[in-house]
Design a protein around this motif. Sequence first.
Motif, PDB file in Angstrom:
ATOM      1  N   ALA A 178       0.827  -1.217   0.000  1.00  0.00           N
ATOM      2  CA  ALA A 178       0.000   0.000   0.000  1.00  0.00           C
ATOM      3  C   ALA A 178       0.860   1.265   0.000  1.00  0.00           C
ATOM      4  O   ALA A 178       0.610   2.205  -0.765  1.00  0.00           O
ATOM      5  CB  ALA A 178      -0.949  -0.004   1.194  1.00  0.00           C
ATOM      6  N   GLU A 179       1.860   1.308   0.855  1.00  0.00           N
ATOM      7  CA  GLU A 179       2.702   2.501   0.938  1.00  0.00           C
ATOM      8  C   GLU A 179       3.516   2.704  -0.329  1.00  0.00           C
ATOM      9  O   GLU A 179       3.599   3.819  -0.862  1.00  0.00           O
ATOM     10  CB  GLU A 179       3.645   2.388   2.142  1.00  0.00           C
ATOM     11  CG  GLU A 179       4.505   3.633   2.347  1.00  0.00           C
ATOM     12  CD  GLU A 179       5.292   3.602   3.639  1.00  0.00           C
ATOM     13  OE1 GLU A 179       6.169   4.467   3.809  1.00  0.00           O
ATOM     14  OE2 GLU A 179       5.035   2.715   4.490  1.00  0.00           O
ATOM     15  N   ALA A 180       4.109   1.617  -0.850  1.00  0.00           N
ATOM     16  CA  ALA A 180       4.911   1.721  -2.076  1.00  0.00           C
ATOM     17  C   ALA A 180       4.043   2.136  -3.258  1.00  0.00           C
ATOM     18  O   ALA A 180       4.463   2.941  -4.105  1.00  0.00           O
ATOM     19  CB  ALA A 180       5.602   0.390  -2.363  1.00  0.00           C
ATOM     20  N   ARG A 210      -5.970   3.414   5.376  1.00  0.00           N
ATOM     21  CA  ARG A 210      -5.015   4.029   6.315  1.00  0.00           C
ATOM     22  C   ARG A 210      -3.972   4.859   5.580  1.00  0.00           C
ATOM     23  O   ARG A 210      -3.531   5.901   6.079  1.00  0.00           O
ATOM     24  CB  ARG A 210      -4.319   2.949   7.150  1.00  0.00           C
ATOM     25  CG  ARG A 210      -5.196   2.319   8.224  1.00  0.00           C
ATOM     26  CD  ARG A 210      -4.343   1.547   9.233  1.00  0.00           C
ATOM     27  NE  ARG A 210      -3.552   0.527   8.578  1.00  0.00           N
ATOM     28  CZ  ARG A 210      -3.948  -0.738   8.416  1.00  0.00           C
ATOM     29  NH1 ARG A 210      -5.160  -1.106   8.846  1.00  0.00           N
ATOM     30  NH2 ARG A 210      -3.170  -1.610   7.834  1.00  0.00           N
ATOM     31  N   LYS A 211      -3.594   4.408   4.380  1.00  0.00           N
ATOM     32  CA  LYS A 211      -2.569   5.123   3.622  1.00  0.00           C
ATOM     33  C   LYS A 211      -3.095   6.416   3.020  1.00  0.00           C
ATOM     34  O   LYS A 211      -2.324   7.320   2.698  1.00  0.00           O
ATOM     35  CB  LYS A 211      -1.988   4.206   2.527  1.00  0.00           C
ATOM     36  CG  LYS A 211      -0.792   4.791   1.809  1.00  0.00           C
ATOM     37  CD  LYS A 211       0.303   5.168   2.807  1.00  0.00           C
ATOM     38  CE  LYS A 211       1.322   6.102   2.176  1.00  0.00           C
ATOM     39  NZ  LYS A 211       2.304   6.585   3.155  1.00  0.00           N
ATOM     40  N   GLY A 212      -4.398   6.538   2.865  1.00  0.00           N
ATOM     41  CA  GLY A 212      -4.958   7.774   2.326  1.00  0.00           C
ATOM     42  C   GLY A 212      -5.619   7.630   0.971  1.00  0.00           C
ATOM     43  O   GLY A 212      -6.046   8.633   0.370  1.00  0.00           O
ATOM     44  N   PHE A 213      -5.741   6.408   0.455  1.00  0.00           N
ATOM     45  CA  PHE A 213      -6.460   6.200  -0.806  1.00  0.00           C
ATOM     46  C   PHE A 213      -7.946   6.505  -0.609  1.00  0.00           C
ATOM     47  O   PHE A 213      -8.498   6.329   0.479  1.00  0.00           O
ATOM     48  CB  PHE A 213      -6.297   4.751  -1.283  1.00  0.00           C
ATOM     49  CG  PHE A 213      -4.980   4.449  -1.920  1.00  0.00           C
ATOM     50  CD1 PHE A 213      -4.765   4.709  -3.276  1.00  0.00           C
ATOM     51  CD2 PHE A 213      -3.939   3.896  -1.178  1.00  0.00           C
ATOM     52  CE1 PHE A 213      -3.543   4.420  -3.874  1.00  0.00           C
ATOM     53  CE2 PHE A 213      -2.716   3.606  -1.760  1.00  0.00           C
ATOM     54  CZ  PHE A 213      -2.517   3.867  -3.107  1.00  0.00           C
ATOM     55  N   ILE A 214      -8.581   6.956  -1.674  1.00  0.00           N
ATOM     56  CA  ILE A 214     -10.020   7.230  -1.649  1.00  0.00           C
ATOM     57  C   ILE A 214     -10.726   6.326  -2.666  1.00  0.00           C
ATOM     58  O   ILE A 214     -10.077   5.655  -3.465  1.00  0.00           O
ATOM     59  CB  ILE A 214     -10.318   8.710  -1.960  1.00  0.00           C
ATOM     60  CG1 ILE A 214      -9.818   9.077  -3.363  1.00  0.00           C
ATOM     61  CG2 ILE A 214      -9.675   9.615  -0.913  1.00  0.00           C
ATOM     62  CD1 ILE A 214     -10.212  10.481  -3.816  1.00  0.00           C
TER      63      ILE A 214
END
Length: 252
Positions: A178-180, A210-214
């Motif tokens: 997710a972060e990458a 949590r990472k901020g994706f919508i």
Amino acid sequence: MKITDNSWVLIYFKEGRTYVTPISKEALHTNEGIIPLNRLVGKEYGIKGRTQLGIEYVVSRPTLTDLLKTFERKTQVVYPKDMGLIILLADIGPGSRVVEAGTGSGFLTAVLANFVRPDGKVFTYELRQEFQEIAMKNLSSIGLNRYVVFKLKDVRKGIDEKEVDAVVLDMPDPWNVAEAAYSSLRSGGRVVCFLPTINQVEKTYDALRRKGFIMVEAREILERCYKVKRGETRPEMFMVGHTGYILSATKP
């Protein structure tokens, strides 16, 4: 369109009896007889012929789906019904730059490459060299390897490419990417994950949020074919049911 010495052809005898082969082979041996392939060079697709047994065939141009059936297969592959939705959800088209993991036998890689050409590129990550070699051979056989960069690397340790249009993940633990994926995508870029179980969907959904994706959404596609005959049309007895869930999200 004329058949060339590096073409592929689909030989059609009847429904359920077709063969896909490169024209570079000297001849195609079938239960219906032998077809000298070299005699087809220079002819138009759509021509008819007969084997030495007198059985008629039609020479057609194969689709990408037909060509995928010729691939060597060492891993579980994504079904066409799911590939189509993945392409749409990832908003992939000519010129797109796409990161994929993992490569596997290269079935989804080939479809991605077909859609990004002629100016786009697929960067595909794979952990196992034996799978990568099979995928490279498969894509080279149909000329799509030129649109792909094959990377023998663990995508969980980072994605080299930046400002890409889409990240497509077909792996057991996409939540660890997710972060990458977020760092690699451009604003408005899409991440799409193919997941066999609902537990994987839940863990990946939470990680993307949590990472901020919508616009994080999960879907499932079921496919049912029909037997069509006047007065007898009905669904086929068997259908392609659950193959996997498709989870998609957008980087703001």
